[in-house]
Enzyme design. Sequence first.
Site, PDB file in Angstrom:
ATOM      1  N   ASP A   1       0.954  -1.161   0.044  1.00 28.63           N
ATOM      2  CA  ASP A   1      -0.048   0.372   0.009  1.00 28.63           C
ATOM      3  C   ASP A   1       1.151   1.187   0.093  1.00 28.63           C
ATOM      4  O   ASP A   1       2.307   1.122   0.698  1.00 28.63           O
ATOM      5  CB  ASP A   1      -1.162  -0.042   1.195  1.00 28.63           C
TER       6      ASP A   1
ATOM      7  N   HIS B   1       0.216   4.057   1.826  1.00 29.55           N
ATOM      8  CA  HIS B   1       0.109   4.728   2.691  1.00 29.55           C
ATOM      9  C   HIS B   1       1.370   4.737   4.009  1.00 29.55           C
ATOM     10  O   HIS B   1       1.799   3.846   3.954  1.00 29.55           O
ATOM     11  CB  HIS B   1      -0.794   4.663   3.204  1.00 29.55           C
TER      12      HIS B   1
ATOM     13  N   SER C   1      -4.634  11.630   2.568  1.00 26.40           N
ATOM     14  CA  SER C   1      -4.844  10.157   3.506  1.00 26.40           C
ATOM     15  C   SER C   1      -4.241  10.030   4.122  1.00 26.40           C
ATOM     16  O   SER C   1      -4.321   9.651   5.536  1.00 26.40           O
ATOM     17  CB  SER C   1      -5.731   9.298   2.983  1.00 26.40           C
TER      18      SER C   1
END
Length: 474
Positions: A174, A176, A269
């Site tokens: 991912d 993030h 985010s």
Amino acid sequence: MKTRTSRLFRLSALAAGLCLAQAALAADPGAAPSYQALPAGNLCPAAAYDSRYNTKYLGFFTHLVQAQDDWLFRTTYDLRTDFGTSAEGWRELRALRDELKRKGIELVVVYQPTRGLVNREKLSPAEKAGFDYELAKKNYLATIARFRQAGIWTPDFSPLFDEKEEHAYYFKGDHHWTPHGARRSAKIVAETLKQVPGFEEIPKKQFESKRVGLLSKLGTFHKAAAQLCGNSYATQYVDRFETEPVGASDSGDLFGDGGNPQIALVGTSNSGPAYNFAGFLEEFSGADILNNAVSGGGFDSSLLAYMTSEEFHKNPPKILIWEFATHYDMAQKSFYRQAMPLVDNGCSGRKTVLSRKVKLRQGRNEVLLNSAALPIRSGSYVADVTYSDPSVHELKNTIWYMNGRREQLKIEQSKAVDTGGRYVFQLRNDSDWADQQFLSLEIEAPEDMPQGLEVQASICQAAPAKASQSVAGR
């Protein structure tokens, strides 16, 4: 037949592992699930071809390469060695910093390090050998230096490079950072905050961060790999944290003394609640943080939405933290055309030279017309447009000039933000446009136009600092 059998075996092992994970969570919801699943296997050959990433979503992952222990990397973004922006981008960024400084706001940029810089030990031997880590590190640090030369406070994350921590900075599959990565980043950012002028005058309190369970992540890379190759991956579980003032639970004062935070955070985010970046910033800085980050809004949406808000103009922060990843284009002219006039709230509270409210009909609508031939020089004026329905997230307009030239400008807002249907932008101030005399503004009605949609449009003169900067920047 052999390949199919092998894949079914992997999926069966994964399913069994997930069942064990569910049982573990039922027994202790706060404990990390314990399961055993075979690796998902190598990516299919198609994953190596950029042409297969043929949708807007898949384009973000161009192109995936297999790493160790189900880790995946993107060659375009994670293994890049070039950073920063163009000469024009640096000029625009410096001008925005200067405008914020004029308003009494210090700008801090959190320029996230790439997965390749931080977690290259997870790469396969072949990919690691092909990744020029030293060049990437050199160019990243040079970009940090350029930010600082522009007067922007910018933390240096190089102490986190090439990490060998137990809890990884990034997720396996991912884009993030994990809460542990957010925590390590926040600690470095907090040290930079303490050097910013005015930080000492900001009220302080003690914060504490506590583990509150688990965060599950079926990563975006893994989802893309599933689309391309049909691979299946186990969900990754990491610790989740929350932060609150010390003693807040006992006193009931969870949100502090009610004062306005003097440090604001905008970004992606990565600054959302799942990773607790804002909370860790509070813990390490001792200051309240107003978190305006937006998930799915890119590097600019949360900043533009915040600058459009009443909060920004009534209670401007002393320090503005802007978090974004290295792959975003900092030279987007359309972004600066919006951000610069928003520092002074567009035409709000300013004398307008043209203003009109119109009920839109399908197709093009002439909203403003300079029928008196007023000397409205493009390089010195701002347009301020507001739809009556805030659900409209796109503005298509055409600006006409006296000599017959025109500009077709489309501005899209992320549906993740609420700007009240307002669009503020500079008229063209490029060297060959700045002296053009404004004639009219046409707005094209949205395709799915709400019934009775109206638009309020105004033209006003830009602040003198902006007008002079637009000329000086040419």
